[in-house]
Design a protein around this motif. Structure first.
Motif, short mmCIF file in Angstrom:
data_model
loop_
_atom_site.label_atom_id
_atom_site.label_comp_id
_atom_site.label_asym_id
_atom_site.label_seq_id
_atom_site.Cartn_x
_atom_site.Cartn_y
_atom_site.Cartn_z
N GLU A 1 0.83 -1.21 0.00
CA GLU A 1 0.00 0.00 0.00
C GLU A 1 0.87 1.26 0.00
OE1 GLU A 1 -2.51 0.25 3.38
OE2 GLU A 1 -0.89 0.29 4.82
N TRP B 1 -4.88 7.04 -1.83
CA TRP B 1 -4.43 5.72 -1.37
C TRP B 1 -4.53 4.71 -2.51
CZ3 TRP B 1 -6.08 0.73 -1.12
CH2 TRP B 1 -5.39 -0.14 -0.25
N CYS C 1 -2.49 0.59 -3.89
CA CYS C 1 -1.56 -0.49 -3.54
C CYS C 1 -0.95 -1.09 -4.80
CB CYS C 1 -2.25 -1.57 -2.70
SG CYS C 1 -3.70 -2.33 -3.46
N THR D 1 0.39 5.91 -0.13
CA THR D 1 -0.43 7.11 -0.19
C THR D 1 0.39 8.21 -0.82
OG1 THR D 1 -1.62 6.48 1.82
CG2 THR D 1 -1.79 8.77 1.14
#
Length: 607
Positions: A556, A563, A565, A558
């Motif tokens: 993941e 956000w 992944c 940000t």
């Protein structure tokens, strides 16, 4: 012309052998609901229970139990409605084919209710405790009206033109309600009665509300129709019923259908609420006890030959599934008119309707780009989430029609198409604190939760595995991986304790681990059950997860508050401590239903 009342409909269906009478005494406490659910699952007929334990009124179940029967009930009006929809989309159609549209002016006349001075519904009165005391599930807080038509008018602008008819749950007894004096009115967010309630609060005065039960079958469907503002449900009931709806108004009360079977009248004090529920509901769980408005009962009217129609709700599909399919047939062509750029929308019934929405839109913002990516799709997604009951969607998967996606009613094919193209680094768009369905307990509180838009466009980027990769490793506490459908893996986790458990699962894998060949991983309580059928996967995954708290991912990241992944997206769909309990059949009651289906039983050959 359509049926004037429920009695005409029952007689016609019985002649066609689409309805059978159950002469055996059946208990409205759990048993009748279980019978109706079983007959619905078998695709069986409508059921008229003539001997209801503890009640003199017959009960009618499974009236809309099949789509073919529902179409038959409204057969006289369907062509006119189709023509009106076509004219809304293309007003010049009547000029090209005038003979085909000759019935439209006549049908339009049915939109205006007809005032009459008398009607069968005013023939008799009774009390709340004499009505059928239907309980569908063992934890239900009391008897409920399950096919109510709750009618209200604007306190500021009285009259049917500013009226609302909605199917809001009505609790007849139990909890703290005073028997025969009070009933509960449970309405969810984004419902028309809420506008009238707000006006009453502003005035500081009670407002009148009536609960219709039965009457012309068109009234029941009108009460669940997602109609545009400005079109009263009473008008649509006339259109669908093929005749003007006759309304009678006793002195000092709201108008009521002259041919209704029952009408409960009263007032709602805008300042008063009482605990309502619990009640088994259409997500497949109980909706819990919460404070809701209270109707102070004044009168309970009924016709001499009154029939009490009912349904039961639970994990879909149920009878309300037919409502959804029928409504889509009536209104599906209008979606592009209401939401420009939208080609199709499908609220997935198996996932509880509001938790999962699939859509096809347009991607025209940069048609000359070498590769397509979501741009206009995001504008369209925001429009969908800002429109009527579509705004209650929790997961929205949307694809551009330029990519030639499959029919969104082929849910597994559409999800595979999305998973072949989605880029989890780019294509997830969250609303982290917003409103969700009142009946959805996966969020952070009543009416509170999150949403995620998954907008994927462009060329296929991966092949989806249909088998487990060799040498698959799982972290301690996770086991029994099962393939739900190509590209989707269910993994059994321990009982949910905290989100760190999910983080530990995701951090166990590197972005190049073979498990990442599955773009979607679902952590669940029972992976074999989840993967056994498509409906199980849809129900578990989307009713037991709140996007903002239960979505994680392998690798993941940000970036600029966005956000995403690198590897698989992981959804924690385990039951959480704050979730409502699922609905479970009662073995003793199911044995009674089995007996009705055995040789010599009233339902032998039906179930």
């Amino acid at each position: 012309m359509g049926y004037r009342n429920l009695q005409e409909c029952v007689a016609d269906l019985e002649r066609r052998r689409e309805l059978i009478r159950i002469e055996t005494e059946v208990d409205p406490n759990l048993e009748i609901g279980a019978v109706q659910r079983r007959v619905y699952q078998a695709g069986g007929p409508a059921l008229l229970f003539t001997r209801v334990k503890g009640c003199r009124f017959p009960m009618l179940g499974n009236l809309f139990g099949t789509l073919d029967r529902t179409r038959y009930i409204f057969r006289d009006a369907l062509d006119d409605i189709r023509h009106l929809v076509e004219l809304k989309i293309n007003p010049v159609a009547a000029l090209r084919n005038p003979l085909e549209y000759l019935g439209v002016p006549r049908a339009a006349l049915h939109l205006l209710p007809k005032k009459v001075s008398r009607g069968p519904v005013l023939a008799s009165r009774t009390t709340i405790d004499q009505l059928p005391q239907l309980k569908s599930w063992p934890m239900d807080g009391g008897p409920f009206v399950t096919l109510p038509q709750v009618y209200s008018e604007s306190p500021l602008r009285p009259g049917f033109r500013h009226s609302n008819l909605g199917m809001y749950r009505v609790q007849l007894g139990g909890n703290d309600y005073r028997l025969n004096e009070e009933v509960g009115i449970h309405y969810q967010i984004h419902r028309g009665i809420g506008v009238h309630h707000a006006e009453a609060i502003g005035r500081g005065m009670p407002f009148r509300v009536s609960v219709f039960v039965g009457g012309p079958p068109a009234l029941t469907v009108a009460a669940v129709m997602p109609l545009p503002e400005g079109l009263p449900e009473l008008s649509f009931a006339g259109l669908l019923g093929g005749r003007r709806l006759e309304m009678v108004a006793p002195q000092g009360q709201l108008p009521m259908p002259a041919e209704a079977d029952f009408v409960i009248t009263g007032t709602i004090d805008p300042a008063k609420t009482l605990p309502e529920g619990p009640f088994g509901d259409h997500l497949g769980y109980y909706s819990l006890v919460h404070d809701f408005p209270v109707l102070r009962v004044e009168s309970v009217w009924h016709r001499p030959d009154a029939i009490w129609p009912f349904t039961t709700v639970g994990r879909p599909p149920q009878e309300d599934t037919t409502f959804g399919a029928f409504i889509h047939e009536l209104t599906g062509l209008l979606i592009p008119e209401v939401l420009p750029g939208v080609k199709a929308v499908h609220a997935v019934d198996a996932a509880g309707v509001h938790p999962l929405l699939l859509a096809i839109g347009s991607e025209r913002y940069v048609p000359y780009a070498e590769s397509r990516q979501p741009r206009e799709l995001l504008t369209i997604a925001n429009a969908i989430l800002g429109n009527g009951q579509l705004s209650l969607a929790k997961y929205l998967f949307i694809s551009p029609h330029e990519d030639n996606p499959p029919d969104i009613h082929h849910v597994d094919a559409f999800l595979r198409f999305m998973l072949e193209r989605v880029d989890w680094r780019r294509d997830l768009h969250f609303q982290t604190r917003t409103t969700i369905d009142t009946l959805d307990y996966s969020g952070s509180g009543l009416n509170e939760g999150s949403k995620v838009v998954i907008a994927a466009a462009g060329e296929k980027r991966r092949e989806l595995p249909a088998e487990l990769p060799a040498g698959l490793r799982l972290p301690e506490g996770f086991s029994t991986p099962c393939v739900c459908l190509p590209g989707v893996l269910a993994v059994q986790g321990g009982a949910f304790a905290e989100s760190r458990d999910l983080n530990r699962f995701c951090s166990f894998f590197a972005p190049d681990d073979p498990i990442n060949r599955f773009p979607l991983i679902v952590i669940c309580d029972d992976s074999d059950f989840t993967a056994r059928t498509l409906n199980n996967f849809l129900w578990v995954t989307f009713t037991r997860s709140n996007p903002a708290t239960d979505i994680s991912g392998i690798g993941e990241q940000t970036r600029a508050k966005h956000w995403g992944c690198e590897g698989s997206l992981v959804i924690d769909a385990r039951i959480k401590p704050h979730h409502a309990p699922p609905l479970v059949d009662v073995p003793e009651i199911e044995r009674r239903v089995d007996a009705l289906g055995a040789a010599g039983g009233a339902l032998h050959g039906v179930i």
